[in-house]
Scaffold this active site. Structure first.
Site, PDB file in Angstrom:
ATOM      1  N   ALA A 149       4.538 -13.312  13.153  1.00 56.59           N
ATOM      2  CA  ALA A 149       4.281 -14.116  14.160  1.00 56.59           C
ATOM      3  C   ALA A 149       3.398 -13.410  15.326  1.00 56.59           C
ATOM      4  CB  ALA A 149       5.458 -14.568  14.820  1.00 56.59           C
ATOM      5  N   ASP A 194       1.668  -5.006   6.027  1.00 50.23           N
ATOM      6  CA  ASP A 194       2.863  -5.752   6.174  1.00 50.23           C
ATOM      7  C   ASP A 194       3.246  -6.048   4.541  1.00 50.23           C
ATOM      8  OD1 ASP A 194       4.811  -7.979   5.989  1.00 50.23           O
ATOM      9  OD2 ASP A 194       3.881  -8.352   8.231  1.00 50.23           O
ATOM     10  N   ARG A 250       4.845 -20.853  13.132  1.00 47.64           N
ATOM     11  CA  ARG A 250       4.516 -19.909  14.190  1.00 47.64           C
ATOM     12  C   ARG A 250       3.675 -18.847  13.852  1.00 47.64           C
ATOM     13  NH1 ARG A 250       8.677 -18.584  11.644  1.00 47.64           N
ATOM     14  NH2 ARG A 250       9.582 -16.599  11.221  1.00 47.64           N
ATOM     15  N   LYS A 274       1.093 -11.562   3.297  1.00 45.61           N
ATOM     16  CA  LYS A 274       0.688 -11.978   4.689  1.00 45.61           C
ATOM     17  C   LYS A 274      -0.672 -11.215   5.221  1.00 45.61           C
ATOM     18  CE  LYS A 274       5.180 -13.604   6.624  1.00 45.61           C
ATOM     19  NZ  LYS A 274       6.326 -12.938   7.603  1.00 45.61           N
ATOM     20  N   ASP A 319      10.143  -6.412  13.725  1.00 44.83           N
ATOM     21  CA  ASP A 319      11.061  -7.092  14.088  1.00 44.83           C
ATOM     22  C   ASP A 319      12.310  -6.230  13.928  1.00 44.83           C
ATOM     23  OD1 ASP A 319      11.156  -6.878  11.382  1.00 44.83           O
ATOM     24  OD2 ASP A 319      11.007  -9.030  10.800  1.00 44.83           O
ATOM     25  N   CYS A 377      38.550  -4.477   9.713  1.00 43.78           N
ATOM     26  CA  CYS A 377      40.079  -5.111   9.640  1.00 43.78           C
ATOM     27  C   CYS A 377      40.140  -6.351  10.178  1.00 43.78           C
ATOM     28  CB  CYS A 377      40.950  -4.420  10.202  1.00 43.78           C
ATOM     29  SG  CYS A 377      41.704  -2.774   9.430  1.00 43.78           S
TER      30      CYS A 377
END
EC number: 6.2.1.45
Length: 1018
Positions: free
Chosen positions: A432, A458, A469, A482, A530, A586
């Site tokens: 994005a 990428d 987006r 991309k 990201d 746990c």
């Protein structure tokens, strides 16, 4: 989208986690008019269309000119002289198939405006803003004005006499578990969670599942008074029953009603001005007058001020002074007014991206009732982007040249344009933010010259959920890399762009590609990543090679930007993310109390059952040393891994778990259901009965420990069947067996299955803490476990086993494919576990976000962040040396919260009385003039002679390559590194980072943010 269920969740996936279904349904009924299709108008239109309103009409009666191409990314050179709205229509329509997009090429009039719920004006006169603002206000139409001039921007909102905000911040309601509630006035609630309650003074909350003081479960929202992060006061509880145990307290979101003034009134109300840059505390008030004066100038002269004209700037200042006779500002920033006049003819992609992102977010607020709107004015400038030495500038160098960069040349001049064109930049990430950055790079001409270039990498491929987006991608691009598609799209915007696209992950494995020569050939790096881990790694490479870094990120409507300037600012730094919010094992395994815990458990089940075990089987079949290597992991882990491999290789009829038919898969799934949701819970309750008390006499099952109950399988219960269907199909996929979704046929198979009975065992130990669990794993195994290991080792050594066994098919979790059973399994597994523990279930949408670790995202924030990053790019390219010229930004578009401030300076380290920063690493040429490589002793002497520092020890990574060993001093540095690390130095590695410890280190005992580095060139 006005009907429930019509939202395309595949397309809007990430945005739905920002806005939610209800807000998006309300948006789906809104028709929006956006007037003006220059750079700012098209930016707003792009973001609004991607967001998913009902319809968008773009209006513009004007024709495209050269300056438009500086920021209007849907106009091409062939469009010069044609209508801007018409030329943009096809590209805008392609952004979102769910939104009706139309163009209106006539002028604005009242009849047109009355057709819409939201009206946005760009590139408009103040007279039009007042006239149409009054019209919209009187007819209940939400009205937004956005404007940019050069390096300045303005935004105004009027949502009418009564605008209801249904959710003020968009955050998920805070919720926590209760430890105790006192019987007094006021009652004190003490929380029993592993984190603070997250409530503030005045928050309204509701209670549920409280035992004893049950009156709280049935009363309406209660207002709290904050005591500390783990407790708060509520109403008078002295007359209630005594508290016994349990209970959940949850925030109740409150709506609010807002009243707005029409523009004609708000223009004079300086209390409505939003300040966003803490380096310019009063400038926004001056800019408010300056924009009004600019409108008056245009009305009088029928033109904007000439670029860098002193005469026009003087005239504008006079107009501002006149306005201030009414406004009575104590301080006028006349220097800012002068610069606004100088640059008002400019049209810049980064400014339009920022203001356009903010304006589009206001459209979303207006049409959805989600988030707090701007009340009511915002004035922004980035005048610090101008050269720090203004005496370099001459009016002639800013004249229009009839090129696509004229709108930028009007601000910065032609020499700067050439400098931009010859930049060599590395863009990491084409998601994005990467798409938005590439768009702006193309508009401003970064790397478009003979000597310039952009390299982008990428490793991801385009998915449908990206289209909402990542606006450079279209549906026909799904499945393509991309980086390649983004590069081509950027070249469509500006055919002169020179972009090289890679599909490499940036990590140590790709250092052969992105090596010393690659980084030294760069002018800078932009990060559109990201994960924190990837940012930290890239930041380290930039520090190592002394390159500036532009970094930005988003989380829903929140965003941040950071500029890293060598020798001036602090770098991004190490990964400081703490593991304190990690869920204890746990808790996941035995004591869940939140849906996040059951979803993590379901993910762990998925990975263990359908990925790790088949991967281990394939490693066993492929690698001769697998068993011995596994035995080296410790007896407990080896038993688990090798046991799983053996049972997966042995057919069901022989006592193993390898199915030979679809019926075997259903049987396995049914029995697994019984183990997880009945037997394991019975065993837990056998070890810790419901009435168990702790050594201190308190109930064991209290606070965050929820007492579970076993489930009984019911083939008519949808969730029960969902689990069996998904688990059986996934189990079959691992072995190459085809399954079915036909529940009726699966029920018939279930009727024939014998589920073994279960009796809890007293010998089973259930761990209460992670520490207990770890200690038990590290204990020496007993004789029976050793015998079991030896038995497994012998069985797996059989040559016939490998020759007859078939490889398995591990399953990688993919959250965005609704046909692959992955999310079916996660949702059912988690919700059944939640039912065991009386935890409220999560729907598929919520489960997908948590289990898939989805980062909420929306185009508006992405555009704004990219715009801010590229404003810092202007400064880097010009070589700004004052730290006060740069900005770090933290923004929250949902609540109009902005913090733009000066970045932190690089921290200092004192060694031998001299101050150093992390940028002051010692660069050493290992081979001077192509001579023989220096020895370790030569290196120590060089540092002593050059820097008057004595090295007492030297590290390469975690390896100590020198700590007084005299025999190493005669060896070459690279030979010592090879000898100590027992590995060769890769051929592509041209620089070794050596960490010295000095005898003179004054801060040796203090915690330092960085260490000095010897950058040793091979």
């Amino acid at each position: 989208m006005s009907e429930i269920g019509e939202i395309d969740e595949g397309f809007y996936s990430r945005q739905l986690y920002v806005l939610g279904h209800e807000a998006m349904h309300r948006m789906g009924a809104a028709s929006v008019l956006i007037a003006g299709m220059r750079g700012l108008g098209v930016e707003i239109a792009k973001n609004v269309i991607l967001s998913g309103v009902k319809s968008v009409t773009v209006q513009d009666a004007g024709q495209a000119v050269w300056t438009d191409l500086s920021s209007q990314f849907f106009l091409k050179e062939c469009h010069i002289g044609q209508n801007r709205a018409t030329c943009s229509l096809q590209q805008l329509s392609a952004l979102n198939p769910h939104v009706q997009v139309s163009a209106h090429t006539g002028p604005l009039n009242e009849d047109l405006l009355l057709k819409f719920q939201v009206v946005v004006l760009t590139d408009s006169s103040l007279d039009d803003q007042k006239r149409f603002g009054d019209l919209c206000h009187s007819h209940g139409i939400k009205f937004i004005v956005a404007d940019t001039k050069g390096l300045c921007g303005q935004l105004f909102c009027d949502f009418g006499e009564e605008h209801e905000v249904l959710d003020q911040d968009g955050e998920i309601p805070a919720s926590t578990m209760i430890q105790s509630i006192t019987k007094e006035n006021p009652g004190v609630v003490i929380c029993a969670d592993d984190r603070s309650h997250g409530f503030s003074d005045g928050t309204k909350v509701s209670f549920s599942e409280v035992q004893g003081m049950t009156e709280l479960n049935s009363i309406g929202p209660v207002e709290i008074k904050f005591i500390d992060p783990y407790s708060f006061n509520i109403l008078d509880t002295s007359g209630f029953s005594a508290y016994e145990r349990g209970g959940i307290v949850t925030e109740v979101k409150q709506s609010c009603m807002l009243n707005f003034k029409p523009l004609s009134e708000a223009l004079l109300d300086h209390d409505l001005l939003k300040m966003i840059d803490f380096g310019k505390m009063t400038r926004h008030k001056t800019l408010h007058l300056a924009f009004q004066a600019l409108h008056s100038f245009v009305k009088k002269e029928h033109r904007l001020p000439h670029t860098w004209s002193q005469l026009d700037a003087d005239a504008l200042i006079v107009m501002v002074r006149e306005l201030n006779e009414v406004a009575q500002l104590e301080e006028l920033d006349e220097a800012a007014v002068r610069k606004l006049s100088y640059t008002a003819r400019g049209d810049l992609g980064p400014i339009n991206a920022f203001i356009g992102g903010l304006a589009a977010q206001e459209v979303i607020k207006a049409s959805s009732g989600k988030f707090m709107p701007l009340q009511q004015w915002l004035n922004f400038d980035a005048l610090e982007c101008l050269p720090e030495q203004e005496d370099q500038l001459t009016e002639s160098s800013f004249s229009a040249e009839g090129t696509r960069y004229d709108g930028q040349i009007a601000v910065f001049g032609s020499a700067f344009q050439q400098k931009l064109a010859n930049q060599k930049y590395f863009l990491v990430g084409a998601g994005a933010i990467g798409c938005e950055l590439l768009k702006i790079f193309a508009l401003i001409g970064l790397g478009a010259g003979e000597e310039g270039r952009i390299t982008i990498t990428d490793m991801d491929f385009i998915e449908r959920s990206n289209l909402n987006r990542q606006f450079l991608f279209r549906s026909q691009d799904i499945g393509k890399p991309k980086s390649e598609v983004a590069a081509k799209a950027a070249q469509e915007i500006n055919p002169r762009m020179k972009i090289t696209a890679h599909q490499n992950r940036l990590d140590p494995d790709s250092e052969g590609v992105y090596d010393y020569n690659f980084f030294t050939g760069l002018d800078g790096v932009a990060a559109a990543l990201d994960t924190v881990e990837a940012r930290v790694y890239l930041d380290g490479r930039c520090v190592q090679h002394q390159k500036p870094l532009l970094e930005g990120g988003t989380l829903g409507s929140k965003g941040h930007t950071l500029v890293v300037v060598p020798h001036l600012t602090v770098s991004y730094g190490r990964d400081s993310s703490s593991s304190k919010h990690d869920i204890p094992l746990c808790t996941i395994k035995n004591f869940p109390h939140r849906i996040e815990h059951t979803l993590q458990w379901a993910r762990d089940q998925f990975e263990g059952l359908f990925k790790q075990t088949p991967e281990n089987v394939n490693l066993f079949l492929r690698e001769a040393g697998f068993v011995e290597r596994t035995l080296g992991l410790g007896d407990a882990e080896a038993l688990e891994v090798l046991g799983g491999v053996w049972s997966s290789l042995l057919n069901v009829k022989d006592g193993g778990q390898r199915p030979t038919s679809w019926e075997d898969c259903v049987t396995w799934a049914r029995c697994k259901w019984e183990t997880l949701y009945n037997n394991d819970i019975q065993q837990l309750l056998h070890c810790f009965p419901p009435e168990q008390v702790t050594p201190s006499g308190l109930p064991f099952w209290s606070g965050s420990k929820r007492c579970p109950h076993p489930l009984t399988f019911d083939p008519n219960n949808k969730t029960h069947m969902d689990y069996v269907v998904a688990a059986a199909n996934l189990y079959g996929q691992m072995y190459g067996i085809s399954g079915t979704r036909d529940s009726d046929s699966i029920r018939k198979t279930l009727d024939k299955i014998h589920v073994p009975s279960f009796t809890p065992k007293s010998s089973v130990k259930i761990h209460l803490t992670d520490k207990e669990m770890q200690e038990d794993r590290e204990k020496e195994s007993d004789d029976s476990e050793k015998a079991r290991l030896e038995e497994l080792k012998a069985k797996l050594a059989s040559p016939s086993l490998k020759s007859s066994a078939m490889r398995m098919y591990p399953i990688d979790f993919e959250k965005d494919d609704d046909s692959n059973f992955h999310m079916d399994y996660i949702v059912a597994a988690s919700n059944l576990r939640a039912e065991n523990y009386d935890i409220p279930a999560a729907d598929r949408h919520q489960s997908k976000r948590i289990a898939g670790r989805i980062i909420p995202a929306i185009a508006t924030t992405t555009a704004a962040v990219a715009g801010l990053m590229c404003l810092e790019l202007y400064k880097l390219v010009q070589g700004h040396q004052k730290i006060s010229s740069y900005r770090t930004a933290y923004i929250h578009l949902g609540v109009q919260h902005f913090v733009l401030c000066q970045p932190s300076p690089a921290p200092q380290l004192v060694v031998a009385g001299k101050k150093y920063t992390q940028w002051d690493g010692f660069l050493v040429e290992g081979r001077c003039n192509s001579q023989q490589e220096m020895t370790l002793g030569d290196l120590l002497k060089y540092i002593k002679k050059k820097h008057n520092l004595n090295i007492c020890s030297l590290f390469y990574g975690t390896a100590v390559i020198y700590s007084g060993q005299e025999e190493r001093l005669k060896q070459s540095v690279s030979d010592v590194v090879r000898m100590v690390t027992k590995t060769d130095i890769p051929p592509h590695k041209k620089m070794l980072d050596l960490i010295p410890s000095f005898e003179e280190d004054e801060d040796e005992d203090e915690a330092c943010e960085f260490v000095l580095t010897i950058r040793y060139l091979l």
